[in-house]
Design a protein around this motif. Structure first.
Motif, PDB file in Angstrom:
ATOM      1  N   THR A  91       0.830  -1.205   0.000  1.00 54.23           N
ATOM      2  CA  THR A  91       0.000   0.000   0.000  1.00 54.23           C
ATOM      3  C   THR A  91       0.858   1.246   0.000  1.00 54.23           C
ATOM      4  N   SER A  92       1.912   1.243   0.812  1.00 58.20           N
ATOM      5  CA  SER A  92       2.830   2.381   0.855  1.00 58.20           C
ATOM      6  C   SER A  92       3.490   2.613  -0.506  1.00 58.20           C
ATOM      7  N   ASN A  93       3.948   1.533  -1.134  1.00 54.55           N
ATOM      8  CA  ASN A  93       4.584   1.653  -2.448  1.00 54.55           C
ATOM      9  C   ASN A  93       3.601   2.157  -3.499  1.00 54.55           C
ATOM     10  N   LEU A  94       2.383   1.661  -3.435  1.00 46.57           N
ATOM     11  CA  LEU A  94       1.344   2.088  -4.373  1.00 46.57           C
ATOM     12  C   LEU A  94       1.041   3.574  -4.200  1.00 46.57           C
ATOM     13  N   CYS A  95       0.999   4.025  -2.959  1.00 41.93           N
ATOM     14  CA  CYS A  95       0.716   5.441  -2.684  1.00 41.93           C
ATOM     15  C   CYS A  95       1.811   6.352  -3.227  1.00 41.93           C
ATOM     16  N   GLU A  96       3.042   5.931  -3.060  1.00 42.94           N
ATOM     17  CA  GLU A  96       4.154   6.750  -3.556  1.00 42.94           C
ATOM     18  C   GLU A  96       4.129   6.854  -5.079  1.00 42.94           C
ATOM     19  N   LEU A  97       3.817   5.758  -5.743  1.00 42.42           N
ATOM     20  CA  LEU A  97       3.723   5.787  -7.202  1.00 42.42           C
ATOM     21  C   LEU A  97       2.534   6.635  -7.652  1.00 42.42           C
ATOM     22  N   ALA A  98       1.431   6.535  -6.928  1.00 47.19           N
ATOM     23  CA  ALA A  98       0.267   7.361  -7.257  1.00 47.19           C
ATOM     24  C   ALA A  98       0.604   8.838  -7.119  1.00 47.19           C
ATOM     25  N   LYS A  99       1.316   9.179  -6.081  1.00 44.25           N
ATOM     26  CA  LYS A  99       1.707  10.569  -5.859  1.00 44.25           C
ATOM     27  C   LYS A  99       2.616  11.071  -6.979  1.00 44.25           C
ATOM     28  N   LYS A 100       3.604  10.268  -7.346  1.00 42.57           N
ATOM     29  CA  LYS A 100       4.542  10.662  -8.395  1.00 42.57           C
ATOM     30  C   LYS A 100       3.856  10.816  -9.746  1.00 42.57           C
ATOM     31  N   ASN A 101       2.772  10.089  -9.932  1.00 44.27           N
ATOM     32  CA  ASN A 101       2.070  10.111 -11.217  1.00 44.27           C
ATOM     33  C   ASN A 101       0.780  10.924 -11.179  1.00 44.27           C
ATOM     34  N   SER A 102       0.634  11.767 -10.133  1.00 45.40           N
ATOM     35  CA  SER A 102      -0.545  12.642  -9.991  1.00 45.40           C
ATOM     36  C   SER A 102      -1.844  11.848 -10.102  1.00 45.40           C
ATOM     37  N   LEU A 130      -7.922  -3.911  17.645  1.00 51.80           N
ATOM     38  CA  LEU A 130      -7.641  -4.981  18.601  1.00 51.80           C
ATOM     39  C   LEU A 130      -6.763  -6.074  18.039  1.00 51.80           C
ATOM     40  N   ASN A 131      -6.749  -6.220  16.713  1.00 50.96           N
ATOM     41  CA  ASN A 131      -5.974  -7.320  16.121  1.00 50.96           C
ATOM     42  C   ASN A 131      -5.049  -6.790  15.023  1.00 50.96           C
ATOM     43  N   ASN A 132      -4.187  -7.667  14.539  1.00 46.34           N
ATOM     44  CA  ASN A 132      -3.184  -7.246  13.557  1.00 46.34           C
ATOM     45  C   ASN A 132      -3.795  -6.811  12.242  1.00 46.34           C
ATOM     46  N   TYR A 133      -4.910  -7.426  11.864  1.00 45.84           N
ATOM     47  CA  TYR A 133      -5.577  -6.996  10.640  1.00 45.84           C
ATOM     48  C   TYR A 133      -5.983  -5.529  10.756  1.00 45.84           C
ATOM     49  N   GLY A 134      -6.646  -5.168  11.829  1.00 48.78           N
ATOM     50  CA  GLY A 134      -7.047  -3.784  12.033  1.00 48.78           C
ATOM     51  C   GLY A 134      -5.859  -2.841  12.093  1.00 48.78           C
ATOM     52  N   LYS A 135      -4.792  -3.276  12.744  1.00 45.43           N
ATOM     53  CA  LYS A 135      -3.591  -2.446  12.851  1.00 45.43           C
ATOM     54  C   LYS A 135      -2.965  -2.208  11.476  1.00 45.43           C
ATOM     55  N   MET A 136      -2.935  -3.247  10.666  1.00 47.39           N
ATOM     56  CA  MET A 136      -2.343  -3.111   9.330  1.00 47.39           C
ATOM     57  C   MET A 136      -3.192  -2.225   8.431  1.00 47.39           C
ATOM     58  N   LYS A 137      -4.514  -2.378   8.499  1.00 49.13           N
ATOM     59  CA  LYS A 137      -5.376  -1.530   7.674  1.00 49.13           C
ATOM     60  C   LYS A 137      -5.286  -0.073   8.120  1.00 49.13           C
ATOM     61  N   LEU A 138      -5.135   0.158   9.405  1.00 44.44           N
ATOM     62  CA  LEU A 138      -4.936   1.520   9.899  1.00 44.44           C
ATOM     63  C   LEU A 138      -3.615   2.084   9.391  1.00 44.44           C
ATOM     64  N   ALA A 139      -2.568   1.273   9.400  1.00 46.68           N
ATOM     65  CA  ALA A 139      -1.280   1.712   8.862  1.00 46.68           C
ATOM     66  C   ALA A 139      -1.406   2.042   7.380  1.00 46.68           C
ATOM     67  N   GLY A 140      -2.205   1.240   6.657  1.00 53.59           N
ATOM     68  CA  GLY A 140      -2.457   1.526   5.246  1.00 53.59           C
ATOM     69  C   GLY A 140      -3.162   2.855   5.070  1.00 53.59           C
ATOM     70  N   GLU A 141      -4.166   3.132   5.899  1.00 50.86           N
ATOM     71  CA  GLU A 141      -4.856   4.425   5.848  1.00 50.86           C
ATOM     72  C   GLU A 141      -3.870   5.574   6.020  1.00 50.86           C
ATOM     73  N   GLN A 142      -2.978   5.419   6.978  1.00 49.56           N
ATOM     74  CA  GLN A 142      -2.005   6.479   7.260  1.00 49.56           C
ATOM     75  C   GLN A 142      -1.076   6.704   6.075  1.00 49.56           C
ATOM     76  N   CYS A 143      -0.686   5.625   5.398  1.00 54.71           N
ATOM     77  CA  CYS A 143       0.131   5.750   4.178  1.00 54.71           C
ATOM     78  C   CYS A 143      -0.636   6.541   3.109  1.00 54.71           C
ATOM     79  N   VAL A 144      -1.900   6.202   2.940  1.00 53.70           N
ATOM     80  CA  VAL A 144      -2.724   6.808   1.893  1.00 53.70           C
ATOM     81  C   VAL A 144      -2.877   8.303   2.099  1.00 53.70           C
ATOM     82  N   LEU A 145      -3.198   8.707   3.321  1.00 56.45           N
ATOM     83  CA  LEU A 145      -3.494  10.119   3.570  1.00 56.45           C
ATOM     84  C   LEU A 145      -2.243  10.957   3.815  1.00 56.45           C
TER      85      LEU A 145
END
Length: 297
Positions: A91-102, A130-145
């Motif tokens: 997700t982080s890598n995808l976000c960086e590429l999206a940013k570079k490509n407007s 409460l669980n790792n799935y939720g933690k990872m999706k939250l980390a993904g949200e933070q990458c996106v925004l």
């Protein structure tokens, strides 16, 4: 507008791809890893930076709808490194590429970013997974925004819809026990869930994309979408049995606390959808019993 839908072979991704392709305004490419019978999908290992770079070079998307994820909490707990590579690093890598490509990015997230102790949750409420799935999706949200504040996040609850196999959805998997009327089955009747049909989610995604297309930068930040009817897994199982003409005598309601060894899941993560409503979006909802019958028949 050129759109890429990641995870287009999955439960939600299939419906998103179908909804977007119904509009002649969009040129849509769906990606998948390996479990697809659709020859139109573009093969993509989302954890490969090389393949992501090639995707952006070849397809030149204006918008990415990021549905791809490891979304099974129990699998995430057992295979944390693999799940993190998919849910966070990719997700982080995808976000960086999206940013570079407007490129504008819409990220599918989950109600599991909350602990379930203070529902209903508004978009500005503080997550506490409460669980790792939720933690990872939250980390993904933070990458996106953090990569682009003009990107958007759509949190959704437990999903069901047309499936390729019963275990593809945490809802339809219950039918394996429901249809076996020879054996007693225990169904959780404590945790509150808001089962939401994938076509309803695809419809709101289409509305968000249309709005972004018409008014760039007007769709950004976090949104919540959920159908309004609250059901426990026991409630869902009973409705399935009734819809399919099975007895319900073998289905037992379990109101006990989950075992300490189980993957922790929140009690009630009802999502407040007011932001979507206030911005003029139309929220679709379907009748659970009718919808589940059409899926299972």
């Amino acid at each position: 507008m050129k759109i890429v839908v990641t995870g287009a072979s999955g439960l939600l991704g299939r419906e998103v791809l179908k909804a977007l392709k119904q509009s002649d305004k969009f040129s849509v490419v769906g990606t998948c890893f390996k479990r697809s019978t659709n020859p139109e999908l573009h093969p993509l290992d989302i954890t490969s930076q090389e393949q992501l770079l090639k995707l952006f070079h070849d397809k030149k998307p204006d918008t990415v709808i990021h549905c791809a994820a490891e979304r099974r909490p129990d699998v995430v707990e057992k295979n944390t490194d693999v799940a993190e590579a998919i849910n966070v690093t990719a997700t982080s890598n995808l976000c960086e590429l999206a940013k570079k490509n407007s490129c504008w990015l819409l990220y599918l997230s989950t109600d599991y970013v909350f602990d379930g102790k203070a529902a209903p949750y508004q978009v500005g409420d503080t997550p506490n997974p409460l669980n790792n799935y939720g933690k990872m999706k939250l980390a993904g949200e933070q990458c996106v925004l953090s990569s682009n504040p003009d990107n958007a996040v759509l949190r959704v609850p437990i999903l069901y819809g047309p499936v390729e196999y019963l275990a593809e959805s945490a809802v339809t998997v219950l039918y394996s026990s429901v249809k076996d009327t020879s054996a007693q089955c225990q169904m959780d009747h404590r945790q509150r869930r808001f089962p939401t049909h994938t076509t309803s989610v695809a419809d709101i995604i289409l509305q968000l994309v249309n709005r972004h297309d018409a008014q760039p930068f007007s769709v950004k930040g976090i949104y919540h979408f959920s159908e309004p009817v609250q059901l426990s897994k026991y409630d869902m199982a009973v409705k399935m049995a009734e819809a399919m003409g099975h007895t319900t005598a073998h289905i037992q309601a379990n109101t006990s606390e989950p075992a300490s060894t189980a993957t922790p899941r929140p009690y009630d993560c009802q999502l407040d959808t007011q932001k979507l409503i206030s911005e003029g979006f139309t929220l679709k909802s379907v009748d659970f019993k009718s919808a589940i019958k059409s899926i299972l028949c």
